[in-house]
Design a protein around this motif. Structure first.
Motif, short mmCIF file in Angstrom:
data_model
loop_
_atom_site.label_atom_id
_atom_site.label_comp_id
_atom_site.label_asym_id
_atom_site.label_seq_id
_atom_site.Cartn_x
_atom_site.Cartn_y
_atom_site.Cartn_z
N UNK A 1 11.79 -3.85 -32.66
CA UNK A 1 11.62 -3.76 -31.21
C UNK A 1 10.21 -4.10 -30.75
N UNK A 2 9.21 -3.89 -31.61
CA UNK A 2 7.84 -4.23 -31.21
C UNK A 2 7.66 -5.72 -30.94
N UNK A 3 8.55 -6.55 -31.47
CA UNK A 3 8.43 -7.99 -31.24
C UNK A 3 8.75 -8.38 -29.80
N UNK A 4 9.23 -7.42 -29.02
CA UNK A 4 9.43 -7.66 -27.58
C UNK A 4 8.11 -8.05 -26.92
N UNK A 5 6.97 -7.63 -27.49
CA UNK A 5 5.67 -7.85 -26.86
C UNK A 5 4.94 -9.06 -27.43
N UNK A 6 5.62 -9.81 -28.28
CA UNK A 6 5.05 -11.05 -28.79
C UNK A 6 5.13 -12.15 -27.72
N UNK A 7 4.27 -13.12 -27.88
CA UNK A 7 4.34 -14.29 -26.99
C UNK A 7 5.69 -14.97 -27.15
N UNK A 8 6.31 -15.31 -26.02
CA UNK A 8 7.56 -16.07 -26.05
C UNK A 8 8.78 -15.25 -26.42
N UNK A 9 8.71 -13.92 -26.35
CA UNK A 9 9.88 -13.12 -26.71
C UNK A 9 11.01 -13.33 -25.71
N UNK B 1 12.75 -11.06 -24.43
CA UNK B 1 12.63 -10.05 -23.39
C UNK B 1 11.70 -10.46 -22.27
N UNK B 2 10.62 -11.18 -22.61
CA UNK B 2 9.70 -11.65 -21.58
C UNK B 2 10.39 -12.66 -20.67
N UNK B 3 11.14 -13.57 -21.26
CA UNK B 3 11.86 -14.55 -20.44
C UNK B 3 12.92 -13.86 -19.58
N UNK B 4 13.64 -12.89 -20.17
CA UNK B 4 14.69 -12.20 -19.42
C UNK B 4 14.11 -11.44 -18.23
N UNK B 5 12.87 -10.92 -18.39
CA UNK B 5 12.23 -10.15 -17.32
C UNK B 5 11.55 -11.04 -16.30
N UNK B 6 11.47 -12.34 -16.60
CA UNK B 6 10.78 -13.24 -15.68
C UNK B 6 9.29 -13.00 -15.62
N UNK B 7 8.71 -12.52 -16.75
CA UNK B 7 7.28 -12.21 -16.80
C UNK B 7 6.54 -13.26 -17.62
N UNK B 8 5.20 -13.31 -17.50
CA UNK B 8 4.45 -14.28 -18.31
C UNK B 8 4.77 -14.12 -19.79
N UNK B 9 4.93 -15.23 -20.46
CA UNK B 9 5.39 -15.21 -21.84
C UNK B 9 4.24 -15.19 -22.85
N UNK B 10 3.03 -14.85 -22.39
CA UNK B 10 1.88 -14.89 -23.28
C UNK B 10 1.86 -13.80 -24.32
N UNK B 11 2.54 -12.67 -24.07
CA UNK B 11 2.57 -11.59 -25.04
C UNK B 11 1.38 -10.66 -24.89
#
Length: 643
Positions: free
Chosen positions: A88-96, A98-108
């Motif tokens: 689950x910690x990989x949710x905070x990696x760049x390009x995860x 989860x980042x795309x699904x949330x519509x947030x910056x994908x930089x991690x």
């Protein structure tokens, strides 16, 4: 005497559609029975953990490192070629994802898990495993098939990661006034579930909570010696990490219905509050029959506790840890009281709490639940603290005991839990903070059956049977929490009654404790256990956002003759149908309430209720006490006219 309220052109109700059999989308088999309970050959795999972790709190970015041995038992009828784990910690990696699904910056914000080694036991020793990391999933390819019906293997993983700050997606670290507080969850690689529904369930972690396997946990956390650690399960080595005074106070708390301080506010940070100065201490915890463990750490914690009285003479311990600024009876000074009462109430009403401790933590990751421990806010106080405490510890029942798949069916864990919350709010201290329906249960502060109407009339609102990841924030609470809880409240109070609902609901909980029920299992369990075909309710409220509109259409003499009595016609105008009360008011000042079963509309869009001759009907009103989610109440009351 004749009066009409008829709206013939407005009818949307179709008896054939409303009462058609409901497709459960899950076949009955030897694993899951037709009565909604586990079948005679139900199986479930098992994951037992031994974990050693160390908290590095000195670095600018705190981190956690650890190693774990997972003993995985394959009780399925299938031979397994690989194992899948959740990272689950990989949710905070760049390009995860989860980042795309949330519509947030994908930089991690972190590098996620750094896997130092992944090994499989072979021939009594561990050897490197063949692995593949895919977003928040880890695949471990096995050198040979893992035998069915009892095959067992050990997996050893070493890892480390930087702890996300701020919210961090259901875990966090941040500052209290006197120092940092660490809320550590999703902190070790965890087995994915292999079940009889999908095989490996490998949905990626998009921040929509969890689906986990059960087992026993033995875990050790090493941290600076000035820190207090609160963790899921039982503390196994108090002699190593607590002073003699603290151990004595804990023993007193086990026998006290009143809150006992283990560490007083005035003792926070004092050298005398720790058994060792400088260096580190290792805290050892153990927890049986759980799907997860979590912990919190801080040098700023006050700590208090009290006995939880459980059915059949059993007991547990309610505990609260919180920084100095959270102390006081207006705030966290009552946390343990709230926690104790909630666990006792839920145990008495539904299922006995199974673990030795229930812990409330005032920290940074507010409003999150894990087995035996919950994270709430440093600034919570009064009614808000009571409600969030009751709600988060209520998750011990759903999904920590009854192991719902939160990744797919968040309406089950959140809605079921919000449902039981409402009764705790009514009951606590003679209704001191009740009803909860003034807040989370009914966000607008009014009658919940009115508050739900804008949600189910919104053409964009998702239905309850929607995958959790697909529900946007605008609808997450109104649907996942509110509509789901209200559906159960209506089922208990208006459709079945407590005498039929409660035994069926309790049986469902007991049968699926520490197991993995699906929505169809719940629907079948309530149908069978309560003795009611509820197809019309599951379809209208759960599979659709159908609305209800009942109305009194007409008050007329039977066959045109008052001497034969009075006929009252009650129509169903919209797609949802429910049993209802019809109140008939008479000229002598009395009234009679008549219960109209749902079958009143099983063949026709309206039904007739007959009042014997000799009583003069002044008016008739459907749902007079405003208990049903009727979208148009203008047609509920009809006044008779003289004829």
């Amino acid at each position: 005497m004749a009066q009409s309220n008829a709206q013939a052109d407005a009818h949307k109700f179709d008896p054939v559609a409303a009462f058609a059999p409901f497709d459960m989308h899950q076949a009955v088999n030897v694993y899951r029975s037709s009565n909604g309970l586990p079948g005679p050959e139900y199986w479930q795999n098992r994951a037992d953990y031994q974990i050693h972790a160390s908290l590095n709190a000195d670095a600018k970015v705190p981190s956690l490192k650890g190693s774990e041995v997972i003993t995985y038992t394959n009780k399925s009828p299938d031979k397994l070629a690989e194992l899948w784990l959740q990272l689950d910690q990989n949710r905070y990696r760049a390009g995860s994802r989860g980042a795309y699904a949330a519509g947030k910056p994908q930089g991690g914000t972190t590098d996620g898990y750094v896997l130092d080694s992944v090994e499989i036991e072979q021939g009594g020793s561990f050897v490197p495993a063949k692995t593949l990391v895919s977003d928040t999933r880890l695949r471990v390819t096995l050198p040979s098939l893992l035998a069915a019906k009892g095959g067992q293997i050990k997996l050893r993983i070493s890892w480390h990661f930087d702890i996300p700050g701020a919210w961090g997606g259901r875990m966090a670290w941040g500052m209290a006034k006197d120092g940092p507080v660490y809320n550590l969850a999703q902190w070790y690689p965890r087995m994915a579930v292999y079940d009889d529904i999908r095989g490996w369930d490998t949905l990626p972690y998009l921040a929509q909570e969890f689906y986990l396997e059960y087992g026993n946990f033995d875990y050790y956390v090493t941290a600076p010696s000035d820190m207090i650690i609160a963790g899921s399960g039982a503390l196994m080595n108090p002699q190593d990490v607590l002073t003699a005074t603290q151990r004595k106070r804990l023993a007193e708390a086990h026998d006290s219905n009143a809150t006992v301080f283990i560490i007083k506010r005035s003792e926070i940070g004092k050298a005398s509050s720790r058994p060792k100065q400088g260096g580190t201490l290792t805290w050892h915890f153990h927890m049986n029959d759980t799907r997860d463990v979590a912990f919190a750490a801080s040098k700023t914690f006050a700590w208090d506790a009290a006995r939880i009285n459980l059915p059949d003479g059993k007991s547990a311990l309610a505990q609260s840890v919180y920084p100095a600024e959270s102390a006081g009876d207006a705030a966290w000074g009552r946390s343990t009281q709230y926690l104790k009462d909630s666990v006792e109430n839920f145990s008495r009403r539904w299922f006995t709490y199974p673990w030795p401790n229930a812990i409330n933590v005032a920290g940074i990751a507010s409003g999150m639940e894990y087995p035996g421990i919950v994270f709430d806010g440093i600034n919570d106080r009064g009614k808000a603290l009571f409600w969030i405490t009751a709600h988060e510890i209520g998750h011990s029942w759903f999904p920590m005991i009854v192991g719902f798949d939160e990744r797919r069916n968040a309406w089950m864990d959140e809605g079921f839990n919000t449902f039981i919350d409402t009764y705790e709010s009514d009951d606590f201290n003679h209704g001191e903070y009740g009803p909860k329906r003034d807040s989370e249960y009914a966000p607008g502060g009014g009658n919940p059956v009115d508050e739900i109407l804008p949600v189910i009339e919104d053409p964009n609102a998702p239905v309850l049977l929607t995958r959790a990841d697909s529900i946007i924030e605008k609808y997450r609470h109104p649907v996942t929490y509110f509509k789901s809880a209200l559906g159960l409240r209506l089922l208990r109070e208006e459709i079945l009654g407590p005498d039929r609902f409660d035994p069926a609901f309790r049986r469902f909980i007991a049968a699926w404790a520490f197991k993995h029920p699906q929505p169809a299992d719940f629907f079948r369990a309530m149908d069978s256990g309560a003795g009611e075909d509820l197809s019309w309710w599951w379809r209208g409220w759960y599979a659709n956002n159908w609305t209800l509109d009942l109305g009194v259409d007409a008050i007329t003499p039977v066959d045109g003759h008052r001497a034969k009595g009075t006929a009252i016609t009650v129509g169903s105008y919209d797609k949802l149908v429910m049993p209802a009360t019809l109140r008939v008011n008479f000229a002598d000042g009395t009234h009679e309430d008549m219960s109209l079963p749902v079958e009143s509309w099983i063949r026709n869009r309206d039904t007739k209720v007959f009042v014997p001759a000799g009583s003069t009907v002044l008016s008739a009103e459907v749902d007079p006490d405003h208990k049903l989610p009727d979208r148009d109440r203008s047609n509920n009351l009809l006044v008779a006219t003289a004829s």
